[in-house]
Design an enzyme around this catalytic site. Structure first.
Site, PDB file in Angstrom:
ATOM      1  N   HIS A 129      17.082  12.286  21.120  1.00 35.56           N
ATOM      2  CA  HIS A 129      16.340  12.120  22.337  1.00 35.56           C
ATOM      3  C   HIS A 129      15.990  14.028  22.606  1.00 35.56           C
ATOM      4  CE1 HIS A 129      17.344   8.237  24.403  1.00 35.56           C
ATOM      5  NE2 HIS A 129      16.519   8.718  23.594  1.00 35.56           N
ATOM      6  N   ILE A 245      36.857   6.537  26.320  1.00 37.01           N
ATOM      7  CA  ILE A 245      36.442   6.703  24.867  1.00 37.01           C
ATOM      8  C   ILE A 245      36.914   7.784  24.008  1.00 37.01           C
ATOM      9  CG2 ILE A 245      34.241   8.463  25.441  1.00 37.01           C
ATOM     10  CD1 ILE A 245      32.830   6.868  22.532  1.00 37.01           C
TER      11      ILE A 245
END
Length: 251
Positions: A129, A245
């Protein structure tokens, strides 16, 4: 269903360490959840951008047509909500860079536009992106960084940045709604995933297409998904990790 489901961060880190030791051509596919530990809000969680109140919906303000028709409002939102100059790489970014340097990670494929993977030291990064760190004059091609955009020294009376070289219009090198992904970046990501012996998907709900569709090109040995919330592809995972994470990569 996944053969192994992990919710404990220490167990997750131990399992990931072992998996990376056993594979030499891993690829990491990440989303907004990778950067939340760096203080960058994601989009779709309870505290995400899409649940905040603005004059226009975020999806509207991040569209190509809004950039064209409402440039002042677009750049105001872009500066305030899309650029995070104070953000620093977290443990996940750093460990991925270390794994690349150790010859265990072939590439990072990211949906993020914050540049934190490169800041951590990753070199083979496919930015699906784009990046807020590249802002390009549509007339002469001059490139300006995020700091330049935020400094606001070269803009018109409406707060729209103007190229100091030629006076042209600046556009962030970010894929907006209504725009297509860069073909070269897309093919690079596809090839990396197709050649991987392990694919680790982290911090993404896998709902944004075409990015989420890239996982279908994986034909390797192990599919690992790390995400706090369930994803549409959990049933295909060999290892399913549901925890922070950054902690999962703390090995």
């Amino acid at each position: 269903m996944a053969s192994l489901v992990i919710t404990d961060p220490a167990q997750a880190a131990s399992e990931l360490k072992q998996l990376f030791a056993e594979h030499s051509h891993a690829v990491f596919f990440g989303g907004a959840g990778v950067s939340t530990a760096s203080g960058i809000p994601d989009f779709r969680s309870v505290d995400g951008l899409y649940h905040q109140q603005f004059a226009y919906p975020p999806e509207t303000m991040l569209s190509h047509s809004f950039y064209v028709t409402h440039p002042a409002e677009f750049f105001d939102f872009y500066r305030k909500k899309m650029i995070a100059l104070d953000a620093k790489p977290n443990r996940a970014h750093v460990k991925l860079a270390e794994l690349e340097e150790a010859g265990k990670l072939d590439a990072v494929v990211t949906q993020n536009i914050d540049g934190l993977h490169q800041m951590a030291g990753s070199e083979r990064v496919w930015e699906l992106h784009g990046s807020v760190h590249r802002n390009i004059c549509q007339k002469c091609g001059s490139v300006y960084d995020a700091e330049w955009i935020c400094a606001r020294r070269h803009e018109n009376e409406r707060g729209i940045p103007i190229c100091p070289v030629c006076g042209g219009r600046i556009k962030p090198d970010v894929v907006l709604y209504e725009e297509s992904l860069d073909e070269g970046v897309l093919m690079g990501a596809v090839n990396a995933i197709a050649q991987a012996d392990m694919l680790v998907i982290g911090g993404t709900s896998l709902v944004v297409y075409p990015a989420a569709g890239l996982t279908q090109y994986f034909q390797g040995d192990k599919l690992v998904i790390i995400n706090r919330d369930p994803t549409s592809q959990d049933r295909n995972a060999d290892v399913l990790i549901s925890c922070d994470i950054a902690q999962a990569f703390d090995f």
